[in-house]
Design an enzyme around this catalytic site. Structure first.
Site, PDB file in Angstrom:
ATOM      1  N   HIS A   1       2.514  -0.416   2.809  1.00 41.30           N
ATOM      2  CA  HIS A   1       3.277   0.732   2.324  1.00 41.30           C
ATOM      3  C   HIS A   1       2.528   2.013   2.700  1.00 41.30           C
ATOM      4  CE1 HIS A   1       0.677  -0.367  -1.264  1.00 41.30           C
ATOM      5  NE2 HIS A   1       0.235   0.822  -0.917  1.00 41.30           N
TER       6      HIS A   1
HETATM    7  C1  T46 Z   1      -2.833   0.711  -2.128  1.00 42.05           C
HETATM    8  C2  T46 Z   1      -3.500  -0.620  -2.013  1.00 42.05           C
HETATM    9  C3  T46 Z   1      -4.812  -0.570  -1.332  1.00 42.05           C
HETATM   10  C4  T46 Z   1      -0.372  -0.859 -11.658  1.00 42.05           C
HETATM   11  O1  T46 Z   1       0.288  -1.110 -12.679  1.00 42.05           O
HETATM   12  N1  T46 Z   1      -1.284   0.181 -11.664  1.00 42.05           N
HETATM   13  C5  T46 Z   1      -2.025   0.482 -10.561  1.00 42.05           C
HETATM   14  O2  T46 Z   1      -2.843   1.425 -10.613  1.00 42.05           O
HETATM   15  C6  T46 Z   1      -1.841  -0.277  -9.369  1.00 42.05           C
HETATM   16  C7  T46 Z   1      -2.632   0.031  -8.099  1.00 42.05           C
HETATM   17  C8  T46 Z   1      -0.931  -1.303  -9.372  1.00 42.05           C
HETATM   18  N2  T46 Z   1      -0.219  -1.591 -10.501  1.00 42.05           N
HETATM   19  C9  T46 Z   1       0.712  -2.718 -10.511  1.00 42.05           C
HETATM   20  C10 T46 Z   1       1.937  -2.542  -9.616  1.00 42.05           C
HETATM   21  C11 T46 Z   1       2.248  -3.959  -9.169  1.00 42.05           C
HETATM   22  O3  T46 Z   1       3.066  -4.568 -10.136  1.00 42.05           O
HETATM   23  O4  T46 Z   1       0.020  -3.867  -9.980  1.00 42.05           O
HETATM   24  C12 T46 Z   1       0.892  -4.660  -9.181  1.00 42.05           C
HETATM   25  C13 T46 Z   1       0.314  -4.890  -7.800  1.00 42.05           C
HETATM   26  O5  T46 Z   1       0.276  -3.627  -7.101  1.00 42.05           O
HETATM   27  P1  T46 Z   1       0.584  -3.496  -5.539  1.00 42.05           P
HETATM   28  O6  T46 Z   1       1.571  -4.512  -5.118  1.00 42.05           O
HETATM   29  O7  T46 Z   1       0.917  -2.058  -5.267  1.00 42.05           O
HETATM   30  O8  T46 Z   1      -0.849  -3.875  -4.931  1.00 42.05           O
HETATM   31  P2  T46 Z   1      -1.361  -3.635  -3.436  1.00 42.05           P
HETATM   32  O9  T46 Z   1      -2.709  -4.244  -3.353  1.00 42.05           O
HETATM   33  O10 T46 Z   1      -0.368  -4.055  -2.420  1.00 42.05           O
HETATM   34  O11 T46 Z   1      -1.502  -2.039  -3.304  1.00 42.05           O
HETATM   35  C14 T46 Z   1      -2.505  -1.373  -4.042  1.00 42.05           C
HETATM   36  C15 T46 Z   1      -2.037   0.033  -4.428  1.00 42.05           C
HETATM   37  O12 T46 Z   1      -0.802  -0.060  -5.130  1.00 42.05           O
HETATM   38  C16 T46 Z   1      -1.847   0.916  -3.224  1.00 42.05           C
HETATM   39  O13 T46 Z   1      -1.856   2.253  -3.665  1.00 42.05           O
HETATM   40  O14 T46 Z   1      -2.950   1.549  -1.260  1.00 42.05           O
HETATM   41  O15 T46 Z   1      -3.677  -1.268  -3.274  1.00 42.05           O
END
Ligand code: T46
Length: 138
Positions: free
Chosen positions: A52
């Site tokens: 993303h």
């Molecule tokens: C990025 C990469 C490196 C939260 O509730 N609070 C938070 O601060 C974060 C980061 C995530 N979440 C929840 C949202 C989703 O339900 O945790 C779950 C997994 O998050 P996500 O699918 O966005 O995880 P990544 O590893 O794909 O992405 C994250 C960050 O969202 C993003 O900003 O750059 O790590």
């Protein structure tokens, strides 16, 4: 200090007989105020995180332990890959950069220091939408 869209930043490492110490000062070493810190760990080897871009969020990534690869795409110049493996060398990523994290070592801990609170509407999760938005601003 002028910051490009993404940049490796080598942090100071203070070494003595007790080991190493590295520190980060907001707005001195990294070009934003810190609002949130999270970390990613125990990532299975075949998994990809990210995929993303962010509209407004600035980010600084540090491999606190282990290693992983980050592929960045600004939608114009193509893909640039970084393999992070030193806890005193992090990667700054500005808004509007598509990112994918993979190749996590078993012991990898990816520390993310960011400029915004978590907001779902800051995410661009579709690559075609990302490219359309980039083209609007060139
Ligand atoms: C990025 C990469 C490196 C939260 O509730 N609070 C938070 O601060 C974060 C980061 C995530 N979440 C929840 C949202 C989703 O339900 O945790 C779950 C997994 O998050 P996500 O699918 O966005 O995880 P990544 O590893 O794909 O992405 C994250 C960050 O969202 C993003 O900003 O750059 O790590």
């Amino acid at each position: 200090m002028r910051f490009p869209k993404y940049k490796l930043i080598e942090l100071t490492k203070i070494t003595d007989g007790r080991g190493n110490l590295t520190f980060i000062e907001a707005e001195r070493h990294i070009p934003f105020k810190i609002k949130r810190i999270y970390f990613i760990y125990d990532v299975p080897r075949d998994q990809i995180r990210g995929s993303h871009a962010h509209k407004k969020l600035h980010q600084f990534i540090i491999p606190i332990n282990g290693s992983f690869t980050i592929a960045l795409d600004d939608g114009i110049r193509g893909i640039k890959k970084y393999h992070l493996m030193k806890p005193n060398v992090g990667l700054y990523i500005a808004p509007m950069i598509w990112r994918e994290f993979n190749n996590f070592s078993d012991d990898a801990v990816c520390l993310c220091i960011v400029s915004e609170f978590y907001k779902n509407n800051d995410y661009i999760r579709n690559y075609e939408d990302f490219i359309k938005m980039v083209k609007k601003h060139v």
